[in-house]
Scaffold this motif. Structure first.
Motif, PDB file in Angstrom:
ATOM      1  N   THR A 171       0.819  -1.209   0.000  1.00 42.16           N
ATOM      2  CA  THR A 171       0.000   0.000   0.000  1.00 42.16           C
ATOM      3  C   THR A 171       0.848   1.252   0.000  1.00 42.16           C
ATOM      4  OG1 THR A 171      -0.109  -0.176   2.412  1.00 42.16           O
ATOM      5  CG2 THR A 171      -1.969  -1.042   1.172  1.00 42.16           C
ATOM      6  N   GLY A 172       2.157   1.109   0.069  1.00 43.40           N
ATOM      7  CA  GLY A 172       3.015   2.282   0.162  1.00 43.40           C
ATOM      8  C   GLY A 172       4.067   2.342  -0.909  1.00 43.40           C
ATOM      9  N   GLY A 173       3.726   1.927  -2.124  1.00 43.86           N
ATOM     10  CA  GLY A 173       4.714   1.896  -3.179  1.00 43.86           C
ATOM     11  C   GLY A 173       5.010   3.253  -3.778  1.00 43.86           C
ATOM     12  N   TYR A 174       5.156   4.231  -2.938  1.00 45.57           N
ATOM     13  CA  TYR A 174       5.472   5.589  -3.353  1.00 45.57           C
ATOM     14  C   TYR A 174       6.741   6.052  -2.650  1.00 45.57           C
ATOM     15  CZ  TYR A 174       0.604   6.399  -4.961  1.00 45.57           C
ATOM     16  OH  TYR A 174      -0.609   6.352  -5.607  1.00 45.57           O
ATOM     17  N   ALA A 175       7.477   6.932  -3.316  1.00 44.26           N
ATOM     18  CA  ALA A 175       8.397   7.788  -2.576  1.00 44.26           C
ATOM     19  C   ALA A 175       7.541   8.883  -1.953  1.00 44.26           C
ATOM     20  CB  ALA A 175       9.428   8.396  -3.523  1.00 44.26           C
ATOM     21  N   MET A 176       7.882   9.284  -0.746  1.00 40.73           N
ATOM     22  CA  MET A 176       7.090  10.295  -0.050  1.00 40.73           C
ATOM     23  C   MET A 176       7.827  11.624  -0.061  1.00 40.73           C
ATOM     24  SD  MET A 176       4.554   8.367   0.707  1.00 40.73           S
ATOM     25  CE  MET A 176       3.602   9.594   1.571  1.00 40.73           C
ATOM     26  N   VAL A 177       7.109  12.672  -0.430  1.00 36.25           N
ATOM     27  CA  VAL A 177       7.705  14.007  -0.444  1.00 36.25           C
ATOM     28  C   VAL A 177       7.811  14.505   1.000  1.00 36.25           C
ATOM     29  CG1 VAL A 177       7.463  16.398  -1.208  1.00 36.25           C
ATOM     30  CG2 VAL A 177       6.834  14.516  -2.745  1.00 36.25           C
ATOM     31  N   VAL A 178       9.043  14.767   1.417  1.00 36.39           N
ATOM     32  CA  VAL A 178       9.308  15.269   2.765  1.00 36.39           C
ATOM     33  C   VAL A 178       9.275  16.790   2.787  1.00 36.39           C
ATOM     34  CG1 VAL A 178      11.003  15.326   4.639  1.00 36.39           C
ATOM     35  CG2 VAL A 178      10.695  13.234   3.291  1.00 36.39           C
ATOM     36  N   ALA A 179       9.758  17.403   1.713  1.00 36.21           N
ATOM     37  CA  ALA A 179       9.795  18.864   1.663  1.00 36.21           C
ATOM     38  C   ALA A 179       9.938  19.326   0.226  1.00 36.21           C
ATOM     39  CB  ALA A 179      10.960  19.402   2.500  1.00 36.21           C
ATOM     40  N   VAL A 180       9.446  20.521  -0.025  1.00 35.35           N
ATOM     41  CA  VAL A 180       9.692  21.249  -1.269  1.00 35.35           C
ATOM     42  C   VAL A 180      10.506  22.469  -0.848  1.00 35.35           C
ATOM     43  CG1 VAL A 180       8.654  22.271  -3.332  1.00 35.35           C
ATOM     44  CG2 VAL A 180       7.425  20.484  -2.070  1.00 35.35           C
ATOM     45  N   PRO A 181      11.836  22.354  -0.826  1.00 37.49           N
ATOM     46  CA  PRO A 181      12.662  23.384  -0.190  1.00 37.49           C
ATOM     47  C   PRO A 181      12.402  24.806  -0.676  1.00 37.49           C
ATOM     48  CG  PRO A 181      13.987  21.452  -0.712  1.00 37.49           C
ATOM     49  CD  PRO A 181      12.649  21.243  -1.347  1.00 37.49           C
ATOM     50  N   ASP A 182      12.071  24.979  -1.943  1.00 35.81           N
ATOM     51  CA  ASP A 182      11.866  26.325  -2.481  1.00 35.81           C
ATOM     52  C   ASP A 182      10.403  26.757  -2.491  1.00 35.81           C
ATOM     53  OD1 ASP A 182      14.613  26.591  -3.002  1.00 35.81           O
ATOM     54  OD2 ASP A 182      14.391  25.549  -4.926  1.00 35.81           O
ATOM     55  N   ARG A 183       9.517  25.909  -1.952  1.00 29.88           N
ATOM     56  CA  ARG A 183       8.090  26.252  -1.950  1.00 29.88           C
ATOM     57  C   ARG A 183       7.474  25.708  -0.666  1.00 29.88           C
ATOM     58  NH1 ARG A 183       5.301  27.585  -6.463  1.00 29.88           N
ATOM     59  NH2 ARG A 183       6.823  26.522  -7.797  1.00 29.88           N
ATOM     60  N   LEU A 184       7.737  26.361   0.436  1.00 32.86           N
ATOM     61  CA  LEU A 184       7.295  25.879   1.740  1.00 32.86           C
ATOM     62  C   LEU A 184       5.803  26.143   1.948  1.00 32.86           C
ATOM     63  CD1 LEU A 184      10.291  27.093   3.933  1.00 32.86           C
ATOM     64  CD2 LEU A 184       9.893  24.802   2.997  1.00 32.86           C
ATOM     65  N   PRO A 185       5.146  25.295   2.735  1.00 31.12           N
ATOM     66  CA  PRO A 185       3.730  25.530   3.015  1.00 31.12           C
ATOM     67  C   PRO A 185       3.576  26.730   3.942  1.00 31.12           C
ATOM     68  CG  PRO A 185       4.543  23.732   4.370  1.00 31.12           C
ATOM     69  CD  PRO A 185       5.667  24.107   3.434  1.00 31.12           C
ATOM     70  N   PRO A 186       2.399  27.331   3.988  1.00 32.81           N
ATOM     71  CA  PRO A 186       2.184  28.438   4.925  1.00 32.81           C
ATOM     72  C   PRO A 186       2.272  27.949   6.363  1.00 32.81           C
ATOM     73  CG  PRO A 186       0.114  27.762   3.899  1.00 32.81           C
ATOM     74  CD  PRO A 186       1.209  27.042   3.169  1.00 32.81           C
ATOM     75  N   ASP A 187       2.654  28.850   7.249  1.00 27.79           N
ATOM     76  CA  ASP A 187       2.691  28.501   8.663  1.00 27.79           C
ATOM     77  C   ASP A 187       1.287  28.195   9.159  1.00 27.79           C
ATOM     78  OD1 ASP A 187       5.413  28.923   8.760  1.00 27.79           O
ATOM     79  OD2 ASP A 187       5.228  31.007   9.397  1.00 27.79           O
ATOM     80  N   PRO A 188       1.143  27.223  10.085  1.00 33.01           N
ATOM     81  CA  PRO A 188      -0.184  26.938  10.636  1.00 33.01           C
ATOM     82  C   PRO A 188      -0.767  28.183  11.290  1.00 33.01           C
ATOM     83  CG  PRO A 188       1.401  25.254  11.291  1.00 33.01           C
ATOM     84  CD  PRO A 188       2.181  26.359  10.657  1.00 33.01           C
ATOM     85  N   SER A 189      -2.034  28.421  11.010  1.00 30.87           N
ATOM     86  CA  SER A 189      -2.682  29.611  11.576  1.00 30.87           C
ATOM     87  C   SER A 189      -3.787  29.271  12.549  1.00 30.87           C
ATOM     88  CB  SER A 189      -3.244  30.476  10.436  1.00 30.87           C
ATOM     89  OG  SER A 189      -4.164  29.721   9.647  1.00 30.87           O
ATOM     90  N   GLY A 190      -3.982  27.967  12.800  1.00 28.48           N
ATOM     91  CA  GLY A 190      -5.025  27.566  13.730  1.00 28.48           C
ATOM     92  C   GLY A 190      -6.391  27.602  13.065  1.00 28.48           C
TER      93      GLY A 190
END
Length: 352
Positions: A56-75
């Protein structure tokens, strides 16, 4: 990253070039955790599941997109899931103090007899729904996903397709699992949230996609099925146990009634449940009934006919666009597995 292959709720499947002779690999990104990769982006991959060939896990998993970070959690939200890992997620728990549902759940203590169908594997979910909804169309069924398999509910294409088709009303992720329509700290508050917040008429409890087993009596994540029976019973629900049955597994311990079901329901579940025994034909059906009889000392055995369920499952697969598969085996490659799950859904429909 070369291109987006496809996407579903919470997840994006990518084609990523990793250089050298290795060519390209399939990779999976969760935009809420790592941001959304775009063609040309450099991505950091974890290739463990891919290298191990996990079913069920035959993927490489993306750990980070160094040049395109997600927004900080805002709650809002103060529940941390996948705690103290690099990808820990902050979510709003239905049961936490800042939740609009906190007062409703603070003293909640009863499921009022609601059927709670418990299964070992995530792959049982669509089959249970097919059996239930064929008998009781329009029933509002909620999935409580435990953390024995995938932690992000976003990994499951089945959840996305079942919700899109209207077969599944909502998902509640509990324990370390996250990404459901509702979040909860424990199976207990997850069940209560499913009933009181999501308006469930019935609930299916199972671990997320994938599971962990060691070939030992106790070393498998499916022991949580027995714990879910206990949780449903202590909250005045109606526990219904779906047996894990197989005729196609290459491992002897899973042929007939899996040792997972015999241990989880026979040893871990201390509360009484209705164990659904599918009335399968021939010698194999007799074997299943004989193995399940051992559970009759603790539980009520309910023998359910499977007439018409093969067609029901095939129709559900076509109508919902969900791929019925367990351990790489499709519907007709291990039919008893899916019939057993659908029989549990059929029984749940009868007691609604």
């Amino acid at each position: 990253m070369e291109r987006v292959r496809r996407e579903w709720s919470g997840a994006v499947e990518l084609e990523v070039a990793i250089g050298g002779a290795d060519g390209t690999v399939r990779a999976l990104a969760y935009p809420a955790l790592v941001g959304r990769p775009e063609p040309g982006d450099e991505v950091l991959l974890n290739t463990t599941a891919l290298a191990m060939g996990l079913g069920t896990g035959g993927y490489a998993m993306v750990v980070a997109v160094p040049d395109r970070l997600p927004p900080d959690p805002s709650g809002p939200g103060h529940l941390v899931k996948a705690r103290y890992t690099p990808l820990q997620a902050t979510v709003l728990g239905a049961d936490e103090q800042g939740s609009p549902h906190h007062e409703l759940l603070r003293e909640a203590d009863s499921l009022e007899g609601m059927p709670v169908i418990v299964a070992d594997l995530h792959s049982a979910l669509p089959a249970i729904l097919a059996g239930l909804l064929a008998e009781r169309p329009g029933s509002r069924v909620v999935y409580v996903m435990t953390d024995g398999g995938a932690l992000p509910a976003w990994f499951s294409m089945s959840i996305a397709k079942l919700k899109e088709a209207g077969a599944l009303a909502a998902t509640v992720t509990v324990g370390q699992a996250f990404g459901g329509d509702l979040e909860a700290v424990t199976v207990h508050t997850g069940l209560l949230a499913a009933r009181l917040v999501a308006g469930a008429e019935a609930v299916v409890v199972a671990q997320g996609p994938g599971n962990l087993g060691s070939g030992t009596r106790w070393g498998f994540s499916g022991v949580s099925a027995g714990e879910a029976v206990n949780a449903a019973a202590v909250l005045a629900g109606r526990p219904i146990a779906a047996l894990r049955v197989s005729e196609g597994d290459r491992r002897a311990r899973h042929i007939g009634v899996s040792h997972h079901s015999l241990t989880a329901y026979g040893r871990v579940a201390l509360a009484r449940a209705e164990v659904v025994v599918p009335e399968l034909p021939g010698e194999f059906g007799a074997r299943v009934a004989e193995q399940a009889a051992a559970l009759g000392e603790r539980h009520e055995l309910v023998h359910i006919p499977v007439d018409g369920l093969h067609q029901t499952l095939a129709e559900a697969e076509r109508r919902w666009g969900v791929r019925l598969s367990t351990m790489g085996r499709r519907l007709d490659e291990d039919l008893p597995y899916f019939l057993a799950a659908a029989a549990a859904g059929r029984h749940a429909a009868a007691v609604l």
